[in-house]
Design a protein around this motif. Structure first.
Motif, PDB file in Angstrom:
ATOM      1  N   VAL A  32      45.365 -62.140  63.871  1.00  0.00           N
ATOM      2  CA  VAL A  32      44.983 -60.952  64.787  1.00  0.00           C
ATOM      3  C   VAL A  32      45.668 -59.700  64.564  1.00  0.00           C
ATOM      4  O   VAL A  32      44.633 -58.494  64.899  1.00  0.00           O
ATOM      5  N   ALA A  33      46.516 -59.716  63.937  1.00  0.00           N
ATOM      6  CA  ALA A  33      47.173 -58.071  63.456  1.00  0.00           C
ATOM      7  C   ALA A  33      46.327 -57.565  62.454  1.00  0.00           C
ATOM      8  O   ALA A  33      45.919 -56.431  62.568  1.00  0.00           O
ATOM      9  N   LEU A  37      40.028 -53.230  62.594  1.00  0.00           N
ATOM     10  CA  LEU A  37      39.052 -52.368  63.598  1.00  0.00           C
ATOM     11  C   LEU A  37      39.650 -51.303  64.043  1.00  0.00           C
ATOM     12  O   LEU A  37      38.855 -50.309  64.115  1.00  0.00           O
ATOM     13  N   SER A  38      40.761 -51.141  64.616  1.00  0.00           N
ATOM     14  CA  SER A  38      41.557 -49.825  65.018  1.00  0.00           C
ATOM     15  C   SER A  38      41.580 -48.800  64.037  1.00  0.00           C
ATOM     16  O   SER A  38      41.304 -47.641  64.374  1.00  0.00           O
ATOM     17  N   VAL A  74      49.817 -52.839  65.139  1.00  0.00           N
ATOM     18  CA  VAL A  74      49.106 -54.094  66.048  1.00  0.00           C
ATOM     19  C   VAL A  74      50.033 -55.279  65.985  1.00  0.00           C
ATOM     20  O   VAL A  74      50.455 -55.868  66.861  1.00  0.00           O
ATOM     21  N   GLY A 109      42.668 -56.866  63.849  1.00  0.00           N
ATOM     22  CA  GLY A 109      42.766 -55.789  65.260  1.00  0.00           C
ATOM     23  C   GLY A 109      43.286 -54.580  64.432  1.00  0.00           C
ATOM     24  O   GLY A 109      42.812 -53.418  64.777  1.00  0.00           O
TER      25      GLY A 109
END
Length: 321
Positions: free
Chosen positions: A285-286, A292-293, A308, A289
């Motif tokens: 997820v990190a 994308l961030s 993240v 995410g």
């Protein structure tokens, strides 16, 4: 003591016998099977989701490498954190940076030797074995030897860069120092795949022993488990993960993925195996995410991934309370 030495030799002999076949299998997969699989997967994904984030070759390389980092780093980090060895990842990351600097310097004059990650892997492996030697001779992973390795290897890298005119390869050094998702060539993706296979295989084969020595080293010794051998396996595997993650996170931030997802998982469960699974989930997820961030906010990818991960940790702390 004699029994432990004999057991160590027997285990090393077993590894030496199976090593050539394992290396051949990994190399065969990485160089012959992986490229068509990579093209087929991303070709299908690009056809289904027609966007630059998926169809860009550079981002395909970055996503693939990042996903593998999100898998392997928390997997190894779970053992390190529970043994209070988190700083070893930081020391190895700085050592790997010194190896990159040496590789770039040599590669600038010897073209066939211009493989910075391989030099980083060599430097990190030597440092890992050196720290293992210090651990045995001092009977602890003391802060002082770690600090010496961390600062000394980074200083060596800076010295090599300054001596070799750092301006000539400044952009490359910056990418390894801070991470750059757009600076992952396909041969580095292949190297990451090979390292990930080795890490997963070694953890799968030694999980029970690593778990034993993580929580009760004296009982492991009484059970005739060669603690030195499995300590060495763990620290060498950590060196592989650190080198693989450098190209996405950079040397400064690479230790975060070994520690932060694991720390978040430990807030939510007291079971090591459950925490291992949660750590990998949080790591993925990190990574996704963060990538994308970094695209949406136009910030450095490595920094976004770590931020993240820290956000996940803070949420886990609040959830635990």
């Amino acid at each position: 003591m004699a029994a432990e030495i004999f057991d160590s030799r027997r285990q090393l002999t077993t590894v030496a016998i199976g090593l050539p076949a394992t290396i051949a299998a990994v190399v065969g997969f990485v160089y012959w099977l992986f490229p068509p699989l990579f093209d087929a997967f991303w070709g299908t994904t690009c056809g289904a989701i027609d966007t630059w984030l998926v169809c860009s070759t550079f981002l395909q390389h970055g996503f693939t490498t990042g996903i593998l980092v999100g898998l392997t780093a928390p997997l190894v980090g779970a053992y390190l954190v529970n043994r209070q060895m988190a700083l070893i990842g930081e020391a190895l990351a700085h050592t790997a940076f010194g190896g990159v600097a040496i590789g770039l310097f040599i590669g600038s004059t010897v073209e066939w030797a211009n493989y910075p990650l391989l030099w980083a892997l060599l430097a990190a492996a030597i440092a890992a074995l050196g720290m293992q030697y210090l651990a045995v001779t001092t009977d602890s992973y003391a802060d002082v030897p770690l600090a010496i390795v961390l600062t000394g290897s980074f200083a060596l890298g800076v010295a090599v860069i300054s001596y070799g005119d750092g301006i000539a390869f400044g952009r490359e050094i910056e990418s390894y120092l801070f991470g750059n998702i757009l600076f992952v060539p396909f041969e580095n993706v292949q190297l990451m795949v090979g390292l990930a296979l080795v890490v997963l295989g070694m953890v799968a084969l030694t999980h029970k022993q690593l778990l034993f020595i993580t929580f009760d080293r004296e009982a492991a010794r009484l059970a005739r488990i060669n603690v030195w051998f499995y300590d060495t396996v763990l620290i060498v595997v950590t060196a592989l993960v650190v080198v693989a993650a450098m190209q996405i996170l950079g040397a400064i931030l690479v230790a975060a993925m070994l520690v932060v997802p694991v720390a978040a998982a430990m807030q939510l469960t007291s079971s090591f195996n459950h925490g291992l699974v949660l750590s990998v989930i949080f790591g993925e997820v990190a990574v996704l995410g963060g990538i994308l961030s970094s695209y949406w906010l136009d910030i450095a990818t490595g920094a976004a991934i770590v931020l993240v991960a820290i956000a996940i940790y803070l949420l886990a702390v609040l959830g635990d309370r």
